[in-house]
Design a protein around this motif. Structure first.
Motif, PDB file in Angstrom:
ATOM      1  N   VAL A  94      44.752  30.985  36.563  1.00 19.83           N
ATOM      2  CA  VAL A  94      45.497  31.124  35.437  1.00 19.83           C
ATOM      3  C   VAL A  94      45.655  29.623  34.797  1.00 19.83           C
ATOM      4  N   VAL A  95      45.932  28.644  35.657  1.00 22.20           N
ATOM      5  CA  VAL A  95      46.156  27.202  34.999  1.00 22.20           C
ATOM      6  C   VAL A  95      44.774  26.805  34.401  1.00 22.20           C
ATOM      7  N   GLU A  96      43.746  27.065  34.969  1.00 22.72           N
ATOM      8  CA  GLU A  96      42.497  26.661  34.432  1.00 22.72           C
ATOM      9  C   GLU A  96      42.157  27.332  33.306  1.00 22.72           C
ATOM     10  N   ASN A  97      42.385  28.451  33.226  1.00 23.93           N
ATOM     11  CA  ASN A  97      42.218  29.370  31.836  1.00 23.93           C
ATOM     12  C   ASN A  97      43.308  28.869  30.767  1.00 23.93           C
ATOM     13  N   PHE A  98      44.540  28.640  31.249  1.00 23.59           N
ATOM     14  CA  PHE A  98      45.393  28.034  30.176  1.00 23.59           C
ATOM     15  C   PHE A  98      44.654  26.723  29.588  1.00 23.59           C
ATOM     16  N   HIS A  99      44.357  25.866  30.653  1.00 19.58           N
ATOM     17  CA  HIS A  99      43.713  24.604  30.001  1.00 19.58           C
ATOM     18  C   HIS A  99      42.535  24.860  29.091  1.00 19.58           C
ATOM     19  N   LYS A 100      41.605  25.587  29.370  1.00 20.27           N
ATOM     20  CA  LYS A 100      40.423  26.191  28.368  1.00 20.27           C
ATOM     21  C   LYS A 100      40.971  26.406  27.359  1.00 20.27           C
ATOM     22  N   CYS A 101      41.922  27.655  27.044  1.00 22.10           N
ATOM     23  CA  CYS A 101      42.290  28.024  25.915  1.00 22.10           C
ATOM     24  C   CYS A 101      43.023  26.935  24.855  1.00 22.10           C
ATOM     25  N   ARG A 102      43.688  26.045  25.795  1.00 25.12           N
ATOM     26  CA  ARG A 102      44.674  24.825  24.941  1.00 25.12           C
ATOM     27  C   ARG A 102      43.492  23.914  24.458  1.00 25.12           C
ATOM     28  N   ARG A 103      42.154  23.532  25.025  1.00 22.94           N
ATOM     29  CA  ARG A 103      41.259  22.791  24.561  1.00 22.94           C
ATOM     30  C   ARG A 103      40.658  23.423  23.405  1.00 22.94           C
ATOM     31  N   SER A 104      40.395  24.605  23.601  1.00 25.40           N
ATOM     32  CA  SER A 104      39.661  25.449  22.447  1.00 25.40           C
ATOM     33  C   SER A 104      40.370  25.636  21.122  1.00 25.40           C
ATOM     34  N   ASN A 157      37.938  38.795  40.202  1.00 25.24           N
ATOM     35  CA  ASN A 157      36.934  38.279  41.484  1.00 25.24           C
ATOM     36  C   ASN A 157      37.959  37.855  42.537  1.00 25.24           C
ATOM     37  N   ILE A 158      39.014  37.132  42.488  1.00 22.27           N
ATOM     38  CA  ILE A 158      39.869  36.735  43.337  1.00 22.27           C
ATOM     39  C   ILE A 158      40.485  37.836  44.158  1.00 22.27           C
ATOM     40  N   VAL A 159      40.858  38.945  43.549  1.00 20.52           N
ATOM     41  CA  VAL A 159      41.498  40.200  43.994  1.00 20.52           C
ATOM     42  C   VAL A 159      40.352  40.773  44.905  1.00 20.52           C
ATOM     43  N   VAL A 160      39.121  40.710  44.548  1.00 16.93           N
ATOM     44  CA  VAL A 160      38.090  41.385  45.649  1.00 16.93           C
ATOM     45  C   VAL A 160      37.968  40.489  46.783  1.00 16.93           C
ATOM     46  N   ILE A 161      38.092  39.109  46.686  1.00 11.98           N
ATOM     47  CA  ILE A 161      37.994  38.142  47.749  1.00 11.98           C
ATOM     48  C   ILE A 161      39.275  38.397  48.642  1.00 11.98           C
ATOM     49  N   CYS A 162      40.418  38.482  48.137  1.00  8.60           N
ATOM     50  CA  CYS A 162      41.790  38.671  48.806  1.00  8.60           C
ATOM     51  C   CYS A 162      41.743  39.969  49.652  1.00  8.60           C
ATOM     52  N   CYS A 163      41.152  41.083  48.872  1.00 10.61           N
ATOM     53  CA  CYS A 163      41.128  42.414  49.698  1.00 10.61           C
ATOM     54  C   CYS A 163      40.265  42.241  50.688  1.00 10.61           C
ATOM     55  N   ALA A 164      39.027  41.501  50.742  1.00 13.72           N
ATOM     56  CA  ALA A 164      38.242  41.485  51.870  1.00 13.72           C
ATOM     57  C   ALA A 164      38.948  40.687  53.066  1.00 13.72           C
ATOM     58  N   PHE A 165      39.493  39.393  52.804  1.00 12.65           N
ATOM     59  CA  PHE A 165      40.331  38.741  53.642  1.00 12.65           C
ATOM     60  C   PHE A 165      41.278  39.819  54.271  1.00 12.65           C
ATOM     61  N   PHE A 166      41.899  40.279  53.437  1.00 12.76           N
ATOM     62  CA  PHE A 166      43.145  41.243  54.093  1.00 12.76           C
ATOM     63  C   PHE A 166      42.676  42.576  55.114  1.00 12.76           C
ATOM     64  N   ILE A 167      41.419  43.130  54.569  1.00  4.46           N
ATOM     65  CA  ILE A 167      40.623  43.924  55.450  1.00  4.46           C
ATOM     66  C   ILE A 167      40.393  43.430  56.394  1.00  4.46           C
ATOM     67  N   ASN A 178      46.707  30.966  46.341  1.00  6.34           N
ATOM     68  CA  ASN A 178      46.819  30.032  45.320  1.00  6.34           C
ATOM     69  C   ASN A 178      45.634  29.966  44.385  1.00  6.34           C
ATOM     70  N   MET A 179      44.536  30.517  44.715  1.00 10.05           N
ATOM     71  CA  MET A 179      43.660  30.590  44.036  1.00 10.05           C
ATOM     72  C   MET A 179      44.105  31.320  42.572  1.00 10.05           C
ATOM     73  N   PHE A 180      44.754  32.285  42.481  1.00  9.22           N
ATOM     74  CA  PHE A 180      45.315  33.108  41.542  1.00  9.22           C
ATOM     75  C   PHE A 180      45.811  32.067  40.405  1.00  9.22           C
ATOM     76  N   VAL A 181      46.700  31.186  41.110  1.00 10.05           N
ATOM     77  CA  VAL A 181      47.475  30.285  40.202  1.00 10.05           C
ATOM     78  C   VAL A 181      46.490  29.247  39.613  1.00 10.05           C
ATOM     79  N   LEU A 222      41.996  37.674  33.236  1.00 11.59           N
ATOM     80  CA  LEU A 222      41.806  38.989  33.903  1.00 11.59           C
ATOM     81  C   LEU A 222      40.273  39.075  34.851  1.00 11.59           C
ATOM     82  N   LYS A 223      39.382  38.529  34.080  1.00 19.63           N
ATOM     83  CA  LYS A 223      38.058  38.674  34.864  1.00 19.63           C
ATOM     84  C   LYS A 223      37.827  37.956  35.921  1.00 19.63           C
ATOM     85  N   PRO A 224      38.156  36.522  36.008  1.00 15.97           N
ATOM     86  CA  PRO A 224      38.249  35.669  37.179  1.00 15.97           C
ATOM     87  C   PRO A 224      39.476  36.163  38.148  1.00 15.97           C
TER      88      PRO A 224
END
Length: 172
Positions: A131-141, A9-19, A125-128, A4-6
């Motif tokens: 999510v994939v990076e956090n999935f891998h991080k959770c799997r490693r932990s 950040n991407i939502v803010v970037i996406c909103c900036a591009f949309f605006i 695609n940064m959203f994806v 959710l936190k990362p």
């Protein structure tokens, strides 16, 4: 939940591009997404010609007349559902109160293609990716925790065997 936190950040970037693209779209297309609807449009060049012929001067559903409408049109572009119609309306746009002409300004393709490349493909695609990076991080932990538990069990078994051997040796 850890994504959710990362994603925020991407939502803010996406909103900036949309605006940014929304403001640019309003500057490029404000008032230009109108067209005359009638039977014979060959001699219609502007709004007054359309109204004199008793036809209807209508605005396209998705347009760039204000920032809210522009953001809605950009959302449709980003979702890639009906984006072709909006792009063709932009290519055909002549001016305020002017009847659209087929492929009047092909340079407007740069606006639509850059939006699709930057926002639709890159930012969304940064959203994806997050999510994939956090999935891998959770799997490693989780794998590290599993390895730690297995090691603890192995050490307990070894300790138990050592104690049983000590008891056996003490009993002799």
């Amino acid at each position: 939940m850890s994504s959710l936190k990362p994603i925020g950040n991407i939502v803010v970037i996406c909103c900036a591009f949309f605006i940014i693209f929304g403001i640019l779209g309003v500057q490029l297309f404000k008032g230009k997404f109108f067209a005359c609807q009638g039977d014979d449009l060959r001699n219609i060049t502007n709004k007054s010609d359309c109204l004199m012929a008793n036809y209807k001067w209508v605005r396209q559903q998705y347009n760039f007349d204000n920032l809210a409408q522009a953001l809605m049109s950009l959302f449709v572009l980003a979702s890639k559902d009906g984006w072709v119609d909006i792009m063709y309306d932009g290519l055909d746009a002549v001016g305020v109160d002017q009847q659209p002409q087929l492929n009047y300004n092909p340079w407007m393709l740069l606006y639509f293609i850059s939006f699709l490349l930057i926002v639709s493909f890159f930012v969304l695609n940064m959203f994806v990716g997050v999510v994939v990076e956090n999935f891998h991080k959770c799997r490693r932990s989780q794998e590290a925790e599993e390895a730690k538990r297995r090691e603890e069990k192995r050490l307990k078994r070894m300790e138990k065997k050592r104690r049983s051997k000590e008891k056996e040796l003490a009993g002799r």
